[in-house]
Design a protein around this motif. Structure first.
Motif, PDB file in Angstrom:
ATOM      1  N   TYR A 229       1.170   9.936   3.823  1.00  0.00           N
ATOM      2  CA  TYR A 229       1.864   9.571   2.586  1.00  0.00           C
ATOM      3  C   TYR A 229       2.159  10.766   1.675  1.00  0.00           C
TER       4      TYR A 229
ATOM      5  N   LYS B 291       8.690   6.166   3.856  1.00  0.00           N
ATOM      6  CA  LYS B 291       7.387   6.000   4.515  1.00  0.00           C
ATOM      7  C   LYS B 291       7.131   4.572   5.004  1.00  0.00           C
ATOM      8  N   GLU B 292       7.451   3.579   4.188  1.00  0.00           N
ATOM      9  CA  GLU B 292       7.144   2.197   4.573  1.00  0.00           C
ATOM     10  C   GLU B 292       7.893   1.791   5.839  1.00  0.00           C
TER      11      GLU B 292
END
Length: 222
Positions: free
Chosen positions: A85, A149-150
């Motif tokens: 992250y 990122k998701e």
């Protein structure tokens, strides 16, 4: 006349072909930001490798990230890419450590991030050439910028090889633990994550003492 033909050739080679390549690949990445990834080059390669194995089948079911246990998300990040992250697709800290270890005579280890693994799984055939590494870096950059990122994690959890012929969280949950991806426990998730470096040899549902130890370490880190 020959000069004009030569100019046109180099213009195509150095301008038009790169522009077409960028246009096609960016469009491809944009499309997959929204469309589920149902099949990957690795799946095709494995099907060919096991073409003479009558017991081999491909198992894969796409599930949105909301229907995948948070335990598995945390487990794969803890196991594969602790700085997922915070990095930009490349974990330069791990890369530097790997290079230093190699200079000390240790075996060169991988330092691929989840983003890199997702890029090569979705867009590229397996291989180790410098051209492939360059394309991997290119697609990693694109998905970091376009997907975020998701979405990267969602795709990774749906395409990662998690056993022989098993791809993604839902198939792994069903085939290995007779449950749903949404119901995976922390221990089951840690066992799946512990198998990711070598999913054809390791079995999450039949763990060795080493695999159990590794799973406990992963659980402690998420």
């Amino acid at each position: 006349m020959k000069k004009k033909k030569g100019f046109k050739f180099f213009r195509w080679l150095l301008l038009y072909i790169p522009l077409w390549f960028i246009g096609i690949t960016v469009s491809w990445v944009v499309l997959l930001k929204w469309v589920p990834v149902y099949y990957t080059p690795l799946m095709a390669v494995r099907s060919w490798e096991f073409r003479n194995d009558s017991t081999f089948h491909t198992y894969k079911t796409w599930e949105p990230v909301e229907k995948i246990s948070k335990n598995l998300s945390r487990a794969v990040v803890a196991s594969e890419d602790a700085r997922f992250y915070t990095h930009n697709g490349f974990d330069w800290i791990e890369i530097e450590k790997a290079v230093k270890d190699h200079k000390k005579g240790k075996k060169l280890r991988g330092a691929s991030t989840i983003s890199q693994q997702t890029a090569k799984n979705v867009f590229l055939l397996p291989g180790r050439s410098w051209v492939r590494k360059g394309l991997e870096a290119y697609f990693t950059f694109l998905i970091e910028k376009i997907w975020g990122k998701e979405r990267i994690l969602e795709v990774y959890l749906n395409v990662a090889e998690m056993g022989k012929g098993i791809y993604g969280a839902e198939a792994a949950a069903e085939r290995l633990f007779n449950t749903r991806a949404s119901k995976l426990s922390s221990r089951q998730s840690a066992l799946i994550a512990a198998c990711l470096p070598n999913p054809l040899q390791r079995k999450a549902n039949k763990p060795t003492p080493y695999l159990l130890k590794r799973a406990r370490e992963i659980e402690r880190n998420f």
